[in-house]
Design a protein around this motif. Sequence first.
Motif, PDB file in Angstrom:
ATOM      1  N   SER A  15       2.092  60.173 -22.861  1.00  0.00           N
ATOM      2  CA  SER A  15       1.925  60.042 -21.402  1.00  0.00           C
ATOM      3  C   SER A  15       0.447  59.902 -21.049  1.00  0.00           C
ATOM      4  CB  SER A  15       2.515  61.242 -20.697  1.00  0.00           C
ATOM      5  OG  SER A  15       1.793  62.398 -21.051  1.00  0.00           O
ATOM      6  N   SER A  16      -0.425  60.513 -21.859  1.00  0.00           N
ATOM      7  CA  SER A  16      -1.852  60.470 -21.508  1.00  0.00           C
ATOM      8  C   SER A  16      -2.414  59.051 -21.626  1.00  0.00           C
ATOM      9  CB  SER A  16      -2.645  61.417 -22.400  1.00  0.00           C
ATOM     10  OG  SER A  16      -2.429  61.072 -23.748  1.00  0.00           O
ATOM     11  N   GLU A  19      -1.919  57.636 -18.217  1.00  0.00           N
ATOM     12  CA  GLU A  19      -2.681  58.265 -17.147  1.00  0.00           C
ATOM     13  C   GLU A  19      -4.140  57.839 -17.221  1.00  0.00           C
ATOM     14  OE1 GLU A  19      -2.125  62.542 -17.258  1.00  0.00           O
ATOM     15  OE2 GLU A  19      -0.082  62.179 -17.917  1.00  0.00           O
ATOM     16  N   PHE A  53      -7.179  64.519 -14.818  1.00  0.00           N
ATOM     17  CA  PHE A  53      -6.076  63.552 -14.855  1.00  0.00           C
ATOM     18  C   PHE A  53      -5.060  63.893 -13.776  1.00  0.00           C
ATOM     19  CE2 PHE A  53      -7.595  62.991 -19.186  1.00  0.00           C
ATOM     20  CZ  PHE A  53      -7.362  61.642 -19.421  1.00  0.00           C
ATOM     21  N   TYR A  54      -4.324  62.877 -13.346  1.00  0.00           N
ATOM     22  CA  TYR A  54      -3.193  63.131 -12.451  1.00  0.00           C
ATOM     23  C   TYR A  54      -1.925  62.754 -13.191  1.00  0.00           C
ATOM     24  CZ  TYR A  54       0.166  62.652  -8.665  1.00  0.00           C
ATOM     25  OH  TYR A  54       1.284  62.772  -7.882  1.00  0.00           O
ATOM     26  N   ASP A  55      -1.022  63.699 -13.341  1.00  0.00           N
ATOM     27  CA  ASP A  55       0.254  63.455 -14.014  1.00  0.00           C
ATOM     28  C   ASP A  55       1.297  63.153 -12.934  1.00  0.00           C
ATOM     29  OD1 ASP A  55       2.698  63.600 -15.256  1.00  0.00           O
ATOM     30  OD2 ASP A  55       2.243  65.388 -16.439  1.00  0.00           O
ATOM     31  N   ASN A  57       4.374  62.043 -13.123  1.00  0.00           N
ATOM     32  CA  ASN A  57       5.746  62.504 -13.371  1.00  0.00           C
ATOM     33  C   ASN A  57       5.958  63.917 -12.861  1.00  0.00           C
ATOM     34  OD1 ASN A  57       6.280  60.118 -14.655  1.00  0.00           O
ATOM     35  ND2 ASN A  57       5.785  60.922 -16.681  1.00  0.00           N
ATOM     36  N   ARG A  58       4.985  64.768 -13.124  1.00  0.00           N
ATOM     37  CA  ARG A  58       5.158  66.178 -12.742  1.00  0.00           C
ATOM     38  C   ARG A  58       4.446  66.494 -11.433  1.00  0.00           C
ATOM     39  NH1 ARG A  58       3.963  67.685 -18.289  1.00  0.00           N
ATOM     40  NH2 ARG A  58       5.890  67.731 -19.457  1.00  0.00           N
ATOM     41  N   TYR A  61      -2.163  67.978 -11.319  1.00  0.00           N
ATOM     42  CA  TYR A  61      -3.494  67.558 -11.769  1.00  0.00           C
ATOM     43  C   TYR A  61      -3.881  68.429 -12.948  1.00  0.00           C
ATOM     44  CZ  TYR A  61      -3.863  64.956  -7.425  1.00  0.00           C
ATOM     45  OH  TYR A  61      -3.648  64.063  -6.410  1.00  0.00           O
ATOM     46  N   ARG A  62      -4.505  67.786 -13.930  1.00  0.00           N
ATOM     47  CA  ARG A  62      -4.894  68.534 -15.123  1.00  0.00           C
ATOM     48  C   ARG A  62      -6.364  68.313 -15.454  1.00  0.00           C
ATOM     49  NH1 ARG A  62      -0.525  69.817 -18.133  1.00  0.00           N
ATOM     50  NH2 ARG A  62       1.388  68.670 -17.789  1.00  0.00           N
ATOM     51  N   ASN A  74      -6.496  72.064 -21.847  1.00  0.00           N
ATOM     52  CA  ASN A  74      -5.351  71.359 -21.266  1.00  0.00           C
ATOM     53  C   ASN A  74      -4.835  72.293 -20.182  1.00  0.00           C
ATOM     54  OD1 ASN A  74      -3.152  69.922 -20.547  1.00  0.00           O
ATOM     55  ND2 ASN A  74      -2.155  69.945 -22.543  1.00  0.00           N
ATOM     56  N   SER A  76      -3.545  72.928 -16.129  1.00  0.00           N
ATOM     57  CA  SER A  76      -3.039  72.410 -14.850  1.00  0.00           C
ATOM     58  C   SER A  76      -3.825  73.072 -13.719  1.00  0.00           C
ATOM     59  CB  SER A  76      -1.566  72.749 -14.681  1.00  0.00           C
ATOM     60  OG  SER A  76      -0.839  72.135 -15.707  1.00  0.00           O
TER      61      SER A  76
END
Length: 194
Positions: A15-16, A19, A53-55, A57-58, A61-62, A74, A76
């Motif tokens: 997934s990364s 992103e 990062f912005y995820d 799907n969920r 922000y991470r 890692n 959130s």
Amino acid sequence: MKKKKQFPHHHGCASSSREQPIFSSRAHVFQIDPATKRNWIPASKHAVTVSFFYDANRNVYRIISVGGTKAIINCSVTPSMTFTKTSQKFGQWADSRANTVYGLGFATEQQLHQFSEKFKEVKDAARLAREKSQDKELANTALSIAAPQDLSDELQSPPVMCVNGPEDKLFRSQSADITLSSEKERIKKMLSEG
């Protein structure tokens, strides 16, 4: 030809890779010593890239930082997190989920300032995202509560009537009485005739 086949597969597996970082900076990463909760333990030998990062799907922000092959950070971002500048080039924040405190040492004050500003932005965005998802959950709950009622409602309403809005509620009990009384009349009639 072969490359084309591999590409979509490779693209979808992490997934990364999809992103895009919102913001990246370079810093030395430290983690608090779990034993003393006072000393810093270097998590990277040299400066590494630390990215927001912005995820999608969920809807979270991470903050992610990778040193070599492993993720050093890692985390959130939650609305309750605070990034504190503890010196001109050093800042820290606590990650309660991981039960640790991260420290970042920057090369310049400017970099620390930029990271701190971005942290605030992302924290606000995380708060908004959380509020939105709570709204969504409420809406979904309301929908799932309403659906069975609607179904049973239709089953109970006299077959002659068509359901057509608020007036329907006023007339329903009346017409049900009428249907019942006319049924009684019919039965009386049949009995007297028989």
